[in-house]
Design an enzyme around this catalytic site. Structure first.
Site, PDB file in Angstrom:
ATOM      1  CD  GLN A  96      35.371  17.429  83.396  1.00 41.11           C
ATOM      2  OE1 GLN A  96      35.350  16.563  82.539  1.00 41.11           O
ATOM      3  NE2 GLN A  96      35.308  18.698  83.099  1.00 41.11           N
ATOM      4  CG  ASN A  97      43.291  15.169  87.460  1.00 39.95           C
ATOM      5  OD1 ASN A  97      43.910  16.055  88.039  1.00 39.95           O
ATOM      6  ND2 ASN A  97      43.337  13.904  87.826  1.00 39.95           N
ATOM      7  NE  ARG A  98      39.299  18.853  91.294  1.00 40.37           N
ATOM      8  CZ  ARG A  98      38.703  18.611  92.449  1.00 40.37           C
ATOM      9  NH1 ARG A  98      37.988  19.541  93.035  1.00 40.37           N
ATOM     10  NH2 ARG A  98      38.812  17.444  93.029  1.00 40.37           N
ATOM     11  CG  PHE A  99      48.293  17.531  88.416  1.00 37.93           C
ATOM     12  CD1 PHE A  99      48.796  17.141  89.642  1.00 37.93           C
ATOM     13  CD2 PHE A  99      49.190  17.899  87.422  1.00 37.93           C
ATOM     14  CE1 PHE A  99      50.158  17.119  89.883  1.00 37.93           C
ATOM     15  CE2 PHE A  99      50.552  17.882  87.651  1.00 37.93           C
ATOM     16  CZ  PHE A  99      51.038  17.490  88.881  1.00 37.93           C
ATOM     17  CB  THR A 134      44.247  16.941  91.334  1.00 39.35           C
ATOM     18  OG1 THR A 134      44.950  15.913  90.612  1.00 39.35           O
ATOM     19  CG2 THR A 134      45.209  17.712  92.222  1.00 39.35           C
TER      20      THR A 134
END
Length: 169
Positions: free
Chosen positions: A46-49, A145
């Site tokens: 789920q991290n958007r980095f 993020t």
């Protein structure tokens, strides 16, 4: 019997990503549980980095660790974390105690890094408090993020993170 949540002493276990052509440095705080399991940065699904970077760079989304490294290096981006070790509950930056920062001087000496960016408030706070006096290089705060930063939509993150493009070229 209730399980007590004791902080875990965690040491950073993988290297920064950079080469001699790196022009900007993006710093997180400390790898998450998922990142520690996978031995690479921003591996929580789920991290958007990686979504933010690939969108800004107009790069195909990198699925593998090697593709992620290639995207970073081809775009002159170095990636590391502020902390070398700390006590932490799971992945919660808010629980960090006893921080020990990384030494950035060797990285700066081997690269062309002109701009430093911090991914999230805690990374920014720790860098300013512990690293800035040693490096003399100010950092630019970017909103996290992390999935914990749910108040920031992907569009808001992209708008905020666009500033990194100035330092790359």
């Amino acid at each position: 019997m209730e399980k007590t949540h004791m902080p875990e002493l965690v040491s950073h276990q993988f290297d920064p990503v950079y080469d001699e052509h790196s022009r900007i440095l993006i710093l997180g705080t400390m790898p998450s549980v998922k990142s520690r399991e996978h031995q690479f940065y921003y591996m929580h699904p789920q991290n958007r980095f990686w979504k933010v970077l690939s969108s800004l760079l107009e790069w195909e989304f990198p699925a593998t660790t090697e593709q992620k490294k290639q995207m970073l290096l081809c775009n002159h981006i170095a990636l590391w974390d502020v902390l070398a070790s700390c006590e932490i509950h799971g992945s919660a930056d808010s629980s960090i105690k006893s921080p020990v920062v990384n030494d950035f001087k060797p990285l700066f000496a081997r690269t062309q890094i002109q701009s430093v960016y911090t991914n999230g408030r805690k990374a920014d706070e720790l860098y300013r408090k512990y690293s800035l006096p040693a490096t003399g290089r100010a950092a630019i705060y970017l909103p996290s993020t992390s999935p914990a930063n749910a108040s920031f939509s992907l569009d808001r993150l992209l708008a905020s993170w666009q500033v990194i493009l100035e330092g790359i070229w």
